[in-house]
Design an enzyme around this catalytic site. Structure first.
Site, PDB file in Angstrom:
ATOM      1  N   SER A  22       0.816  -1.120   0.038  1.00 13.16           N
ATOM      2  CA  SER A  22      -0.139  -0.187   0.068  1.00 13.16           C
ATOM      3  C   SER A  22       0.816   1.283   0.057  1.00 13.16           C
ATOM      4  O   SER A  22       0.368   2.298  -0.054  1.00 13.16           O
ATOM      5  CB  SER A  22      -1.094   0.049   1.286  1.00 13.16           C
ATOM      6  OG  SER A  22      -0.246  -0.281   2.389  1.00 13.16           O
ATOM      7  N   ASN A 110      -2.203  -2.347  13.010  1.00 12.13           N
ATOM      8  CA  ASN A 110      -3.780  -2.174  12.847  1.00 12.13           C
ATOM      9  C   ASN A 110      -4.126  -0.729  13.577  1.00 12.13           C
ATOM     10  O   ASN A 110      -5.178  -0.227  13.376  1.00 12.13           O
ATOM     11  CB  ASN A 110      -4.392  -3.466  13.492  1.00 12.13           C
ATOM     12  CG  ASN A 110      -3.851  -4.609  12.817  1.00 12.13           C
ATOM     13  OD1 ASN A 110      -3.382  -4.642  11.694  1.00 12.13           O
ATOM     14  ND2 ASN A 110      -4.252  -5.872  13.346  1.00 12.13           N
ATOM     15  N   THR A 155     -41.666  24.288 -10.258  1.00 12.15           N
ATOM     16  CA  THR A 155     -41.669  23.265  -9.627  1.00 12.15           C
ATOM     17  C   THR A 155     -42.162  22.311 -10.746  1.00 12.15           C
ATOM     18  O   THR A 155     -42.622  22.770 -11.796  1.00 12.15           O
ATOM     19  CB  THR A 155     -42.935  23.262  -8.531  1.00 12.15           C
ATOM     20  OG1 THR A 155     -44.084  23.630  -9.533  1.00 12.15           O
ATOM     21  CG2 THR A 155     -42.605  24.004  -7.426  1.00 12.15           C
ATOM     22  N   HIS A 156     -41.503  21.165 -10.891  1.00 11.33           N
ATOM     23  CA  HIS A 156     -41.641  20.212 -12.020  1.00 11.33           C
ATOM     24  C   HIS A 156     -41.265  20.773 -13.315  1.00 11.33           C
ATOM     25  O   HIS A 156     -41.388  20.397 -14.216  1.00 11.33           O
ATOM     26  CB  HIS A 156     -43.341  19.840 -12.404  1.00 11.33           C
ATOM     27  CG  HIS A 156     -43.977  19.526 -11.387  1.00 11.33           C
ATOM     28  ND1 HIS A 156     -44.381  18.428 -10.836  1.00 11.33           N
ATOM     29  CD2 HIS A 156     -44.706  20.391 -10.272  1.00 11.33           C
ATOM     30  CE1 HIS A 156     -45.162  18.341  -9.816  1.00 11.33           C
ATOM     31  NE2 HIS A 156     -45.389  19.261  -9.275  1.00 11.33           N
ATOM     32  N   SER A 277     -16.017  24.729 -28.835  1.00 11.08           N
ATOM     33  CA  SER A 277     -15.805  23.379 -29.535  1.00 11.08           C
ATOM     34  C   SER A 277     -14.969  23.108 -30.303  1.00 11.08           C
ATOM     35  O   SER A 277     -14.709  24.159 -31.100  1.00 11.08           O
ATOM     36  CB  SER A 277     -17.396  22.970 -30.054  1.00 11.08           C
ATOM     37  OG  SER A 277     -17.423  22.149 -31.166  1.00 11.08           O
ATOM     38  N   LYS A 283     -19.576  27.700 -30.333  1.00  8.57           N
ATOM     39  CA  LYS A 283     -20.008  27.039 -29.040  1.00  8.57           C
ATOM     40  C   LYS A 283     -18.974  27.639 -27.741  1.00  8.57           C
ATOM     41  O   LYS A 283     -17.714  27.987 -28.101  1.00  8.57           O
ATOM     42  CB  LYS A 283     -19.639  25.500 -29.030  1.00  8.57           C
ATOM     43  CG  LYS A 283     -20.524  24.633 -30.005  1.00  8.57           C
ATOM     44  CD  LYS A 283     -22.162  24.792 -29.302  1.00  8.57           C
ATOM     45  CE  LYS A 283     -22.221  23.858 -28.036  1.00  8.57           C
ATOM     46  NZ  LYS A 283     -22.057  22.489 -28.579  1.00  8.57           N
ATOM     47  N   ASN A 285     -18.867  26.107 -24.017  1.00  9.95           N
ATOM     48  CA  ASN A 285     -19.527  24.962 -23.323  1.00  9.95           C
ATOM     49  C   ASN A 285     -19.224  24.967 -21.741  1.00  9.95           C
ATOM     50  O   ASN A 285     -18.228  25.566 -21.520  1.00  9.95           O
ATOM     51  CB  ASN A 285     -18.752  23.541 -23.870  1.00  9.95           C
ATOM     52  CG  ASN A 285     -19.298  23.218 -25.395  1.00  9.95           C
ATOM     53  OD1 ASN A 285     -20.514  23.541 -25.641  1.00  9.95           O
ATOM     54  ND2 ASN A 285     -18.824  22.781 -26.160  1.00  9.95           N
ATOM     55  N   GLU A 290     -20.068  20.730 -16.314  1.00  4.34           N
ATOM     56  CA  GLU A 290     -20.353  19.289 -16.499  1.00  4.34           C
ATOM     57  C   GLU A 290     -19.338  18.377 -15.694  1.00  4.34           C
ATOM     58  O   GLU A 290     -19.731  17.201 -15.248  1.00  4.34           O
ATOM     59  CB  GLU A 290     -20.211  19.108 -17.913  1.00  4.34           C
ATOM     60  CG  GLU A 290     -21.317  19.724 -18.844  1.00  4.34           C
ATOM     61  CD  GLU A 290     -21.097  19.812 -20.285  1.00  4.34           C
ATOM     62  OE1 GLU A 290     -21.834  19.407 -21.103  1.00  4.34           O
ATOM     63  OE2 GLU A 290     -20.075  20.464 -20.480  1.00  4.34           O
ATOM     64  N   TYR A 317      -9.245  -6.386  12.701  1.00  5.84           N
ATOM     65  CA  TYR A 317      -8.873  -5.965  11.479  1.00  5.84           C
ATOM     66  C   TYR A 317      -8.806  -7.157  10.399  1.00  5.84           C
ATOM     67  O   TYR A 317      -8.557  -8.322  10.610  1.00  5.84           O
ATOM     68  CB  TYR A 317      -7.255  -5.772  11.571  1.00  5.84           C
ATOM     69  CG  TYR A 317      -6.454  -5.253  10.478  1.00  5.84           C
ATOM     70  CD1 TYR A 317      -6.604  -4.043   9.932  1.00  5.84           C
ATOM     71  CD2 TYR A 317      -6.097  -6.171   9.899  1.00  5.84           C
ATOM     72  CE1 TYR A 317      -6.069  -3.728   8.849  1.00  5.84           C
ATOM     73  CE2 TYR A 317      -5.315  -5.579   8.543  1.00  5.84           C
ATOM     74  CZ  TYR A 317      -5.467  -4.552   8.019  1.00  5.84           C
ATOM     75  OH  TYR A 317      -4.745  -4.280   6.959  1.00  5.84           O
ATOM     76  N   GLN A 322      -7.504  -2.329   4.108  1.00  9.70           N
ATOM     77  CA  GLN A 322      -6.317  -1.548   3.081  1.00  9.70           C
ATOM     78  C   GLN A 322      -7.027  -0.923   2.105  1.00  9.70           C
ATOM     79  O   GLN A 322      -6.704   0.229   1.677  1.00  9.70           O
ATOM     80  CB  GLN A 322      -5.348  -2.520   2.624  1.00  9.70           C
ATOM     81  CG  GLN A 322      -4.134  -1.738   2.143  1.00  9.70           C
ATOM     82  CD  GLN A 322      -2.954  -2.601   2.059  1.00  9.70           C
ATOM     83  OE1 GLN A 322      -2.452  -3.015   2.891  1.00  9.70           O
ATOM     84  NE2 GLN A 322      -2.651  -3.025   0.889  1.00  9.70           N
TER      85      GLN A 322
HETATM   86  N1  ARG Z   1      -1.415  -1.472   5.003  1.00 10.25           N
HETATM   87  C1  ARG Z   1      -2.239  -2.063   6.218  1.00 10.25           C
HETATM   88  C2  ARG Z   1      -3.761  -1.332   5.875  1.00 10.25           C
HETATM   89  O1  ARG Z   1      -3.764  -0.267   5.231  1.00 10.25           O
HETATM   90  C3  ARG Z   1      -1.796  -1.647   7.491  1.00 10.25           C
HETATM   91  C4  ARG Z   1      -2.084  -2.429   8.504  1.00 10.25           C
HETATM   92  C5  ARG Z   1      -1.630  -3.752   8.260  1.00 10.25           C
HETATM   93  N2  ARG Z   1      -2.059  -4.752   9.206  1.00 10.25           N
HETATM   94  C6  ARG Z   1      -1.879  -5.982   9.045  1.00 10.25           C
HETATM   95  N3  ARG Z   1      -2.372  -6.849  10.075  1.00 10.25           N
HETATM   96  N4  ARG Z   1      -1.395  -6.483   8.078  1.00 10.25           N
HETATM   97  O2  ARG Z   1      -4.506  -1.736   6.362  1.00 10.25           O
END
Ligand code: ARG
Length: 468
Positions: A22, A110, A155-156, A277, A283, A285, A290, A317, A322
């Protein structure tokens, strides 16, 4: 060294290793991770795990990591770091040797990730409150500037009754002030500290949880370690609040798009926020609007992702958690990114006041006022409604407004019509008729503007951030 390699005889499959990391996205949590690590290090010293020399070594090294992350572009380029927690531990050991490994005593990733994410949500909300204040104040400035200009309310999507332009804009102010209130409410529940929760059952050392919470600016420690390590309600509440916020922005954008079309002609798109455009030279836009409408879908998608992700998770956990990070970051970045742009748009968009005023006085939107006129003369409401309906039909046939019908024709419909009828149907009279708080009568709109100014100003009292 991995944070968990002891039990394993074989290395990870390289594809899996890379895929499960991560760090590419959680590195943005580094300032929070460092702050939380500092709080934990202090608690470790109190518990006698770190000497005071070791504590100052650790604290110094944590600052150094923060400094390098800010000043060296390559510093965060670490293909081995599993996540931000692993990265900090690696860097700590590089800087101060084995003492760096002591920092993880009595804690788990965790609780760390739960803490970092709460700090992230808190900071985003504080940023958002300032941006919402700018946005709401921009709307209010336009509302105040619109003075006595009227426009149709629908309205509507059919013209219903005339209102002040300011009254229309104040409707949006209410939506966005509710969004700000929802975020503030979410902040309260998010602002509790999971540190000391361990992996699931609580820390294995007597860490001073109150002190850690306080050092990070939390209102206190979380109450239950199982909940604290698996709870992402704060993330979901945050993204849900953002998705409703984005939905409001989308409704605003939709109305601006509609009002900028030649059929309405109420709004002249600012060139700085429009595009041309490539094919049709004439145009202009409404791309900004949007995209605002489109990005709302994206933020709502993030909320759906989080809900779906959490609904089947057993305590506590699970690695699925993640996956809560990216939708949360994306929703936050998307809304924070939009706000200065819509504010800029609001500051520069031109309202065609003449056209709005004109539209406010055409199309029989004074029919209810006309009925009120008869009611005032003792005609029962249902019969007055019927009579004015007939008058409208006649006016449609003649191609004129109600106030242009000859008195004799009106009296043929109902004997209670008199010469005062046309003078009761002007824009000023019709607006003034809605003389209740929350209605479009100018004196109430004026008060509503003042009141909204005060409430918008309150958004500018941010809670201090304690992420040093
Ligand atoms: N990168 C993990 C997350 O975002 C951190 C926690 C990891 N904990 C574990 N028990 N592997 O959740």
């Amino acid at each position: 060294m991995k944070m968990w390699s002891g039990r394993f005889r074989q290395p990870l499959d390289p594809g899996f290793e890379k895929w499960q990391r991560s760090f590419p996205y959680d590195q943005r949590l580094l300032p929070f991770e460092l702050a939380a690590s500092r709080a934990h290090a202090n608690a470790l010293e109190h518990a006698g795990v770190l000497s005071s020399e070791e504590l100052s070594e650790v604290v110094k090294a944590l600052s150094e990591i923060g400094r390098r992350a800010e000043s060296e572009s390559e510093f965060l380029n670490d293909p081995e770091a599993e996540d931000v927690h692993h990265f900090v531990e690696k860097q700590l050991v590089l800087l101060i040797g084995a003492t760096g490994y002591k920092l993880h005593t009595g804690r788990s990733r965790n609780e760390q990730i739960a803490t970092d994410l709460r700090l992230f949500v808190r900071q985003s909300i504080d940023t958002l409150q300032g941006l919402i204040a700018d946005w709401v104040e921009a709307i209010l400035t336009r509302a105040e500037g619109a003075g006595s200009t009227g426009m149709p309310a629908y309205t509507h999507l059919q013209p219903a009754e005339p209102v002040l332009v300011a009254h229309w804009l104040l409707a949006y102010v209410e939506m966005f002030l509710r969004d700000a209130a929802r975020l503030a409410d979410c902040r309260k529940r998010a602002n509790l500290c999971p540190l000391g929760s361990g992996a699931v059952a609580g820390a294995t050392l007597t860490l001073n949880r109150q002190a850690m919470a306080q050092a990070l600016g939390f209102d206190g420690p979380t109450a239950n370690s199982i909940d604290a390590t698996s709870d992402r309600d704060f993330a979901l509440e945050f993204v849900n609040a953002l998705s409703l916020f984005a939905l409001h922005l989308s409704r605003w954008a939709e109305e601006m798009i509609l009002f900028s079309t030649p059929a309405y002609g109420f709004v002249e798109l600012p060139e700085a926020y429009s595009t041309g455009s490539s094919a049709m030279p004439q145009k202009k836009n409404p791309d900004l609007l949007e995209l605002v409408r489109g990005k709302a879908a994206r933020v709502m998608g993030c909320a759906t992702t989080l809900q779906t992700l959490l609904k089947g998770l057993p305590l506590a956990y699970n690695k699925d958690l993640q996956e809560t990070q990216e939708p949360m970051f994306d929703a936050s970045d998307t809304v924070i990114g939009m706000l200065p742009l819509v504010t800029g748009f609001m500051n520069t968009v031109e309202f065609n006041e003449a056209k709005m005023n004109q539209a406010a006085q055409a199309g029989y939107m004074n029919a209810w006022a006309a009925a009120a006129y008869l009611v005032e003369r003792g005609v029962p409401s249902r019969l007055a409604h019927e009579a004015i309906g007939k008058a409208v039909q006649l006016a449609v046939e003649r191609g004129c407004e109600l106030q242009k019908l000859p008195l004799a024709d009106l009296q043929a419909i109902h004997a209670s019509f008199d010469a005062a009828f046309p003078s009761c149907l002007g824009l000023t009279e019709v607006l003034g008729l809605h003389d209740v708080p929350g209605g479009t009568a100018p004196r109430h709109v004026k008060r509503a503007l003042q009141n909204a100014r005060e409430r918008a100003g309150l958004l500018r009292s941010p809670e201090p951030l304690a992420t040093r």
